[in-house]
Write an enzyme that holds these catalytic residues in place. Structure first.
Site, PDB file in Angstrom:
ATOM      1  N   CYS A  84      -5.020  -3.293   2.888  1.00  0.00           N
ATOM      2  CA  CYS A  84      -4.938  -3.044   4.395  1.00  0.00           C
ATOM      3  C   CYS A  84      -6.173  -3.039   5.172  1.00  0.00           C
ATOM      4  CB  CYS A  84      -4.156  -1.761   4.810  1.00  0.00           C
ATOM      5  SG  CYS A  84      -3.296  -1.727   6.141  1.00  0.00           S
ATOM      6  N   LYS A 110      -9.490   1.600  -2.083  1.00  0.00           N
ATOM      7  CA  LYS A 110      -9.720   1.126  -0.664  1.00  0.00           C
ATOM      8  C   LYS A 110     -11.100   1.461  -0.101  1.00  0.00           C
ATOM      9  CE  LYS A 110      -7.134   1.234   3.880  1.00  0.00           C
ATOM     10  NZ  LYS A 110      -6.106   1.988   4.507  1.00  0.00           N
ATOM     11  N   GLU A 163       0.809  -1.176  -0.130  1.00  0.00           N
ATOM     12  CA  GLU A 163       0.115   0.128   0.092  1.00  0.00           C
ATOM     13  C   GLU A 163       0.895   1.197   0.082  1.00  0.00           C
ATOM     14  OE1 GLU A 163      -3.414   1.682   3.113  1.00  0.00           O
ATOM     15  OE2 GLU A 163      -1.794   0.622   3.730  1.00  0.00           O
TER      16      GLU A 163
END
Length: 254
Positions: free
Chosen positions: A143, A109, A41
């Site tokens: 994440c 995300k 990321e």
């Protein structure tokens, strides 16, 4: 075919330095043409909340680096970038390029990390994303998404059988990273590749622990806390046989 996870100590908000690090790591462990290579990321900047400063929308220097590197090695390359959304906030994205340097997927995300202030600076994505690689259907996540299994299940319902999770996951909660990656593999009967950063940023420490997990939940390969590249071979035939022998996914409801 092989998958590769590139684990690096990200230089804070220095795109050129991090581009060079990635290229050096790949030069040291060259992936075979056609391989799938995954970076962490925000690999070019670190997990910075200065979205306007690190955004790649105007310069596109990181996206250009990814396209050129994918073409240079003849691989599929997934990397974390920051762009600017229509709202003016940042977008924490995974962008994937094919061996000729063409963009084939872009995922934002879905779960900004509110506890870390990310939701104040980055807008959430809305949809899961799949792309094709060597017969696999690949779903990228980022994440904090890892804590929300419903997103992974949504991707599997669309056919995903190889899951990527790129992260800046701190050492203080590294056990959660390791256990949740394994859980996502087991419950979805899918390969899972988790690639984390190592080193330090201005506030947090990171211990790597990138890993590649089989659809059975077996740890195929794991990384230490050092910079480096891990790799393994994945088999679509083995995955399909396992899902056929134990058809747990057929019992999903809702």
């Amino acid at each position: 075919m092989n998958v590769f996870a590139v684990q690096l100590d990200i230089v804070w908000e220095d795109k050129a330095a991090n581009h060079q690090k990635v290229r050096q790591l790949l030069d040291q462990t060259p992936p075979a043409p056609g391989s799938l290579v995954v970076l962490p990321e925000m690999f070019a900047t670190g997990f910075s909340m200065r979205a306007a400063v690190i955004s790649d929308t105007a310069s596109q220097e990181t996206q250009q680096f990814l396209a050129e590197t994918a073409k240079a090695f003849g691989v599929y390359l997934a990397g974390g970038v920051v762009t600017t959304g229509k709202s003016g906030q940042g977008r924490n994205e995974c962008v994937v390029y094919d061996p000729v340097g063409q963009e084939i997927a872009r995922y934002c995300k879905r779960h900004p990390f509110t506890y870390g202030g990310e939701s104040d600076h980055y807008e959430p994505g809305e949809e899961v994303c799949l792309f094709a690689w060597e017969g696999f259907k690949v779903a990228p996540f980022i994440c904090y998404d890892l804590r929300f299994p419903e997103s992974f299940r949504a991707a599997v319902k669309q056919g995903a059988n190889l899951i990527l999770v790129m992260a800046n996951w701190p050492v203080t909660r590294i056990m959660h990273w390791e256990v949740l990656l394994q859980a996502r593999a087991i419950e979805n009967q899918a390969y899972v590749l988790g690639v984390n950063r190592t080193g330090q940023d201005p506030t947090l420490s990171y211990s790597g622990s990138s890993r590649i997990i089989s659809p059975r939940g077996d740890l195929l390969v794991t990384a230490t806390a050092s910079e480096g590249v891990i790799q393994t071979e994945v088999s679509l035939a083995d995955l399909e046989r396992y899902r056929r022998d134990l058809p747990f996914l057929a019992d999903m409801r809702g």
